[in-house]
Write a protein that holds these residues in place. Structure first.
Motif, PDB file in Angstrom:
ATOM      1  N   UNK A  54      33.737  27.920  48.098  1.00  0.00           N
ATOM      2  CA  UNK A  54      33.854  29.158  47.328  1.00  0.00           C
ATOM      3  C   UNK A  54      33.312  30.341  48.124  1.00  0.00           C
ATOM      4  N   UNK A  55      32.453  30.100  49.099  1.00  0.00           N
ATOM      5  CA  UNK A  55      31.976  31.185  49.959  1.00  0.00           C
ATOM      6  C   UNK A  55      33.135  31.740  50.777  1.00  0.00           C
ATOM      7  N   UNK A  56      33.966  30.864  51.335  1.00  0.00           N
ATOM      8  CA  UNK A  56      35.140  31.325  52.079  1.00  0.00           C
ATOM      9  C   UNK A  56      36.097  32.085  51.166  1.00  0.00           C
ATOM     10  N   UNK A  57      36.301  31.553  49.967  1.00  0.00           N
ATOM     11  CA  UNK A  57      37.196  32.230  49.029  1.00  0.00           C
ATOM     12  C   UNK A  57      36.643  33.609  48.680  1.00  0.00           C
ATOM     13  N   UNK A  58      35.347  33.704  48.514  1.00  0.00           N
ATOM     14  CA  UNK A  58      34.721  34.986  48.195  1.00  0.00           C
ATOM     15  C   UNK A  58      34.893  35.977  49.333  1.00  0.00           C
ATOM     16  N   UNK A  59      34.739  35.500  50.561  1.00  0.00           N
ATOM     17  CA  UNK A  59      34.957  36.375  51.712  1.00  0.00           C
ATOM     18  C   UNK A  59      36.392  36.892  51.719  1.00  0.00           C
ATOM     19  N   UNK A  60      37.326  35.986  51.428  1.00  0.00           N
ATOM     20  CA  UNK A  60      38.719  36.406  51.391  1.00  0.00           C
ATOM     21  C   UNK A  60      38.992  37.425  50.306  1.00  0.00           C
ATOM     22  N   UNK A  61      38.355  37.257  49.152  1.00  0.00           N
ATOM     23  CA  UNK A  61      38.585  38.173  48.035  1.00  0.00           C
ATOM     24  C   UNK A  61      38.097  39.589  48.341  1.00  0.00           C
ATOM     25  N   UNK A  62      37.058  39.696  49.168  1.00  0.00           N
ATOM     26  CA  UNK A  62      36.533  41.021  49.496  1.00  0.00           C
ATOM     27  C   UNK A  62      37.602  41.862  50.183  1.00  0.00           C
ATOM     28  N   UNK A  63      38.394  41.236  51.059  1.00  0.00           N
ATOM     29  CA  UNK A  63      39.398  41.984  51.820  1.00  0.00           C
ATOM     30  C   UNK A  63      40.805  41.827  51.285  1.00  0.00           C
ATOM     31  N   UNK A  64      40.993  40.989  50.278  1.00  0.00           N
ATOM     32  CA  UNK A  64      42.348  40.738  49.779  1.00  0.00           C
ATOM     33  C   UNK A  64      42.844  41.891  48.921  1.00  0.00           C
ATOM     34  N   UNK A  65      44.117  42.237  49.095  1.00  0.00           N
ATOM     35  CA  UNK A  65      44.708  43.318  48.312  1.00  0.00           C
ATOM     36  C   UNK A  65      45.972  42.886  47.571  1.00  0.00           C
ATOM     37  N   UNK A  66      46.312  41.594  47.617  1.00  0.00           N
ATOM     38  CA  UNK A  66      47.555  41.158  46.981  1.00  0.00           C
ATOM     39  C   UNK A  66      47.338  40.312  45.729  1.00  0.00           C
ATOM     40  N   UNK A  67      46.299  39.501  45.697  1.00  0.00           N
ATOM     41  CA  UNK A  67      46.114  38.579  44.575  1.00  0.00           C
ATOM     42  C   UNK A  67      45.726  39.325  43.301  1.00  0.00           C
ATOM     43  N   UNK A  68      46.428  39.011  42.222  1.00  0.00           N
ATOM     44  CA  UNK A  68      46.056  39.543  40.906  1.00  0.00           C
ATOM     45  C   UNK A  68      45.604  38.441  39.965  1.00  0.00           C
ATOM     46  N   UNK A  69      45.841  37.174  40.312  1.00  0.00           N
ATOM     47  CA  UNK A  69      45.438  36.063  39.445  1.00  0.00           C
ATOM     48  C   UNK A  69      44.880  34.934  40.301  1.00  0.00           C
ATOM     49  N   UNK A  70      43.731  34.414  39.913  1.00  0.00           N
ATOM     50  CA  UNK A  70      43.083  33.338  40.652  1.00  0.00           C
ATOM     51  C   UNK A  70      42.520  32.323  39.669  1.00  0.00           C
ATOM     52  N   UNK A  71      43.007  31.085  39.754  1.00  0.00           N
ATOM     53  CA  UNK A  71      42.534  30.008  38.886  1.00  0.00           C
ATOM     54  C   UNK A  71      41.627  29.086  39.694  1.00  0.00           C
ATOM     55  N   UNK A  72      40.351  29.028  39.302  1.00  0.00           N
ATOM     56  CA  UNK A  72      39.361  28.204  39.990  1.00  0.00           C
ATOM     57  C   UNK A  72      38.756  27.170  39.050  1.00  0.00           C
ATOM     58  N   UNK A  73      39.496  26.747  38.079  1.00  0.00           N
ATOM     59  CA  UNK A  73      38.994  25.762  37.132  1.00  0.00           C
ATOM     60  C   UNK A  73      38.649  24.457  37.841  1.00  0.00           C
ATOM     61  N   UNK A  74      37.508  23.882  37.442  1.00  0.00           N
ATOM     62  CA  UNK A  74      37.065  22.578  37.967  1.00  0.00           C
ATOM     63  C   UNK A  74      36.968  22.562  39.488  1.00  0.00           C
ATOM     64  N   UNK A  75      36.410  23.587  40.040  1.00  0.00           N
ATOM     65  CA  UNK A  75      36.234  23.642  41.488  1.00  0.00           C
ATOM     66  C   UNK A  75      34.806  23.330  41.919  1.00  0.00           C
ATOM     67  N   UNK A  76      33.965  22.903  40.979  1.00  0.00           N
ATOM     68  CA  UNK A  76      32.590  22.508  41.278  1.00  0.00           C
ATOM     69  C   UNK A  76      31.837  23.645  41.980  1.00  0.00           C
ATOM     70  N   UNK A  77      32.036  24.838  41.463  1.00  0.00           N
ATOM     71  CA  UNK A  77      31.434  26.022  42.067  1.00  0.00           C
ATOM     72  C   UNK A  77      29.918  25.991  41.938  1.00  0.00           C
ATOM     73  N   UNK A  78      29.438  25.703  40.739  1.00  0.00           N
ATOM     74  CA  UNK A  78      28.001  25.677  40.512  1.00  0.00           C
ATOM     75  C   UNK A  78      27.382  27.064  40.591  1.00  0.00           C
ATOM     76  N   UNK A  79      26.088  27.114  40.354  1.00  0.00           N
ATOM     77  CA  UNK A  79      25.424  28.417  40.334  1.00  0.00           C
ATOM     78  C   UNK A  79      25.338  29.037  41.721  1.00  0.00           C
ATOM     79  N   UNK A  80      25.269  28.211  42.778  1.00  0.00           N
ATOM     80  CA  UNK A  80      25.190  28.750  44.139  1.00  0.00           C
ATOM     81  C   UNK A  80      26.507  29.407  44.547  1.00  0.00           C
ATOM     82  N   UNK A  81      27.616  28.735  44.259  1.00  0.00           N
ATOM     83  CA  UNK A  81      28.912  29.333  44.568  1.00  0.00           C
ATOM     84  C   UNK A  81      29.172  30.581  43.757  1.00  0.00           C
ATOM     85  N   UNK A  82      28.645  30.608  42.530  1.00  0.00           N
ATOM     86  CA  UNK A  82      28.850  31.775  41.670  1.00  0.00           C
ATOM     87  C   UNK A  82      28.183  33.017  42.243  1.00  0.00           C
ATOM     88  N   UNK A  83      27.115  32.854  43.004  1.00  0.00           N
ATOM     89  CA  UNK A  83      26.427  33.999  43.596  1.00  0.00           C
ATOM     90  C   UNK A  83      27.354  34.755  44.546  1.00  0.00           C
TER      91      UNK A  83
END
Length: 732
Positions: A54-83
């Motif tokens: 999820x850290x990589x995904x978060x990095x991508x989201x900072x610079x992404x300009x195309x995605x309008x919908x992202x489904x991350x259900x059951x990705x075992x993010x946890x509280x650390x990934x949520x940060x």
């Protein structure tokens, strides 16, 4: 104030050239292959990224300009990934839908997400269902709602929010001028929390949908909500299912004499008795706005139902009525129901299951049903209709030109009665749901089942659980493809042997390997990963009928979750291997009875909307979203688990094919010769018609895509390959 200064991003040391690639450096491995893609569903793709991913995904989201919908259900993010994700949300300005259900965010993770949303002013739909969020996290949610000016739909179902958290969220609603749909069902907000929400409704003029299902609310909370509806001008859907509000319902119905805004009221399992029904009937008699009412699971019996039905006769707005499992028995009660059918105006869906109507009662009911032109779906599960009742039903159905859904499970009808019903259905073309479970059906009915499936293009499977014919069917489901193979394809003999448990049954065609998509056979999944049906309120669980508790078994659960389909058969069709019937599949499970509501909302033309049921559904669809947490299918079938993520994606802005049901329907339409595969020409036609968000593809580009994805190079596109291609399109 709990937020404080936003922590600096831990991943902002990227080079300038990396900032211009739409985040593809980090997101490409998760499916972002070009800058045209609008949505990513890691859940659909079967990923389990964990906190590091999820850290990589978060990095991508900072610079992404195309995605309008992202489904991350059951990705075992946890509280650390949520940060890291929360930090990314504070910078992202394009995402409008985010699904974070079942990630064990806990309070800390929730606070991190809320901190990001305080600065984010573009996200419109957030799903935090089942994340073990408690009061501390709910307080953070309340603080966020005070400042956020974009969030329109919020799902908080199945967390651990109690009174203090509910008070914080309710207080925020007094100030928030954007949130329209709130689902906080299956928490423990208690009566005090309900009173707080009632106070908020007296001030808030924006909220349309409020789901308070199973929140330990008592009579005083119901009375407070009734008082709020006297002054609230906006609320259209209220779900109080499984709260012991008892005769507070009388107060609600009295308010409905003057309030003509509420369209949908769920009073399932609220301890209504005969006396309460008599007292509330006056309010129902006067009201002209209710379109969907659910009284299921209340033991008010014949006298109670008589009071209610007399009040509802002639209501032109009423589209959906659920009086299942209400202790109704005998011909006198059936006569009251018959009068409603005759005078029910525009009633379209009627739930009568788990009432002892008896064979004569069902015959009497079907006689009136013959003359009714509005009802298109009915549930008669476990009504003791027997063979004679099935014959009467078949006669009524033969006179119908339009019918959508029929459920007659648990009636022990036998082959003769079922054949009559199937013959009537074979004469139709519009049926899309059929449940014949537990009716002593044997292989004698195979031909009739095939004809029924063949004549109704939208009927992709028939539920046959607990019948001898379904002994080795995956989850007791007969799909169209299975029926077709049984009827005439060369592999039919092998399939027939498999269906009847022959140990030596072997597939005839081994030219292709097992399907590329996961096989939905295996151990029963935990039903908690498949949410429920119905909507704006999410009943019993979320939106699906019936449920049952199992220990979680990830293999089956992941297979279902990955495809998020309204359960339809998983096996691949056509020239591929014969289906494996050796173990129960994951999409359907037997159930203990829990009656659930179906919601309805009128379209501009006055008919019923099927899938999206809130007034904002069309606007959200235009925005590339769908009110998944508040939408449900209109159907009397009660044995389906439907994941909420399906609702979130199925009604997408481009009308793209997402669910297994949609993909199967389109594949069958294109496969005009029924050989089980498409040629390149057939697929090109569909591809060029698909929504590509303004991008026009040249012929060579389409050929390149086909070459890349047609793994076997034989010019034949099987259903598995078709799914991969279409899901690729849906991500653009």
């Amino acid at each position: 104030f709990f937020f404080g200064e936003a922590k600096p991003l831990v991943f902002m040391d990227m080079q300038e050239e990396q900032r211009q690639d739409n985040g593809r450096k980090y997101l490409e491995s998760y499916g972002l292959t070009d800058n045209k893609m609008k949505s990513l569903n890691l859940f659909l793709q079967g990923h389990r990224v964990g906190p590091q991913g999820i850290v990589d995904i978060s990095k991508g989201l900072v610079e992404n300009f195309s995605l309008t919908a992202l489904e991350l259900r059951r990705q075992e993010i946890g509280k650390d990934g949520a940060l890291s994700l929360g930090q990314a949300l504070s910078h992202n300005r394009y995402l409008r839908y985010l699904g974070l259900g079942r990630n064990k965010l806990l309070n800390d993770g929730c606070i991190s997400i809320m901190e990001g949303l305080r600065q984010n002013q573009t996200l419109e739909f957030l799903d935090l269902e089942w994340n073990e969020i408690r009061d501390e996290g709910a307080v953070a949610i309340g603080e966020m709602l005070r400042f956020n000016n974009s969030l329109q739909s919020f799902v908080l179902e199945r967390n651990k929010i109690k009174t203090r958290g509910a008070l914080a969220i309710a207080e925020a609603l007094k100030h928030n001028q954007k949130l329209r749909n709130l689902n906080i069902g299956y928490n423990k907000v208690t009566t005090a929390g309900a009173i707080a929400f009632a106070e908020a409704l007296k001030v808030n003029e924006i909220l349309i949908t409020l789901n308070l299902y199973a929140n330990e609310i008592r009579k005083e909370g119901g009375i407070a909500l009734a008082e709020a509806l006297q002054v609230n001008p906006s609320l259209q859907s209220l779900n109080l299912q499984s709260n012991r509000i008892t005769d507070a319902v009388v107060n609600l119905c009295d308010v409905l004499k003057e309030n003509n805004t509420v369209r949908e009221l769920n009073l399932q399992n609220t301890l209504l008795d005969e006396d309460i029904c008599q007292r509330m009937s006056d309010g129902l008699l006067t009201n002209q706005s209710l379109m969907s009412i659910n009284f299921a699971g209340n033991p008010f019996g014949n006298c109670g139902v008589k009071f209610l039905l007399n009040a509802l006769k002639g209501k032109t707005a009423l589209r959906y009525l659920d009086i299942s499992d209400c202790g109704i028995a005998g011909l006198d009660a059936v006569e009251d129901i018959c009068e409603l059918i005759e005078l029910g105006g525009n009633l379209q869906i009627l739930q009568l299951d788990d009432n002892k109507l008896g064979r004569q009662g069902v015959i009497q009911l079907c006689t009136r049903l013959e003359r009714n032109t509005a009802i298109h779906s009915i549930n008669l599960d476990r009504t003791n209709m027997a063979r004679e009742g099935a014959l009467a039903l078949a006669i009524a159905l033969k006179k119908k030109s339009y019918w959508l859904s029929l459920s007659i499970a648990g009636n022990k009808i036998g082959n003769d009665g079922i054949k009559n019903v199937l013959t009537a259905i074979a004469g139709m073309t519009t049926v899309n749901e059929l449940d014949l479970s537990d009716n002593d059906i044997t292989s004698v009915c195979e031909e009739a089942l095939y004809r029924a499936l063949k004549s109704n293009p939208d009927l992709h499977f028939v539920r046959l659980k607990d019948n001898p014919i379904a002994r080795n069917l995956p989850s007791g489901v007969l799909s169209r493809e299975m029926a077709e193979q049984l009827h005439g394809v060369p592999e039919a003999a092998a399939l027939r042997n498999s269906l009847h448990g022959a140990a030596d049954a072997q597939a005839q065609d081994s030219s292709r390997p097992e399907g590329f998509l996961p096989d939905l056979t295996g151990p029963h999944p935990n039903p908690h990963n498949i949410l429920s049906k119905a909507g704006p309120y999410k009943p019993s669980h979320n939106f699906a009928p019936q449920r049952r508790s199992f220990q979680e078994q990830e293999s089956g659960a992941d297979a279902i979750d990955r495809f998020m389909h309204t359960p339809s058969p998983a096996p691949s069709p056509g020239p591929g291997p014969v289906y494996s019937m050796s173990s129960p599949a994951t999409s359907y499970m037997s159930h203990s009875r829990v009656s659930l509501p179906r919601s309805v909302t009128p379209t501009m033309g006055g008919s019923v909307v099927r899938k999206s049921t809130t007034p904002t559904a069309q606007n959200m669809a235009k925005a590339g979203l769908s009110p998944a947490g508040f939408a449900g299918a209109l159907s009397p079938i009660r044995s389906v688990y439907t994941h909420t993520a399906l609702r979130k994606l199925e009604t997408n802005v481009g009308g793209l094919l997402i669910s297994d049901d949609q993909l199967r329907r389109k594949f069958n339409q294109l496969d005009t010769n029924g050989n089980g595969w498409l040629d390149v020409r057939e697929f090109k036609h569909l591809f060029l018609q698909s929504e590509n968000f303004g991008v026009e593809y040249e012929d060579w580009e389409v050929n390149e895509i086909l070459t890349k994805n047609n793994m076997w190079g034989d010019g034949k596109i099987t259903y598995d390959e078709f799914c991969i291609l279409m899901l690729g399109i849906a991500q653009r």
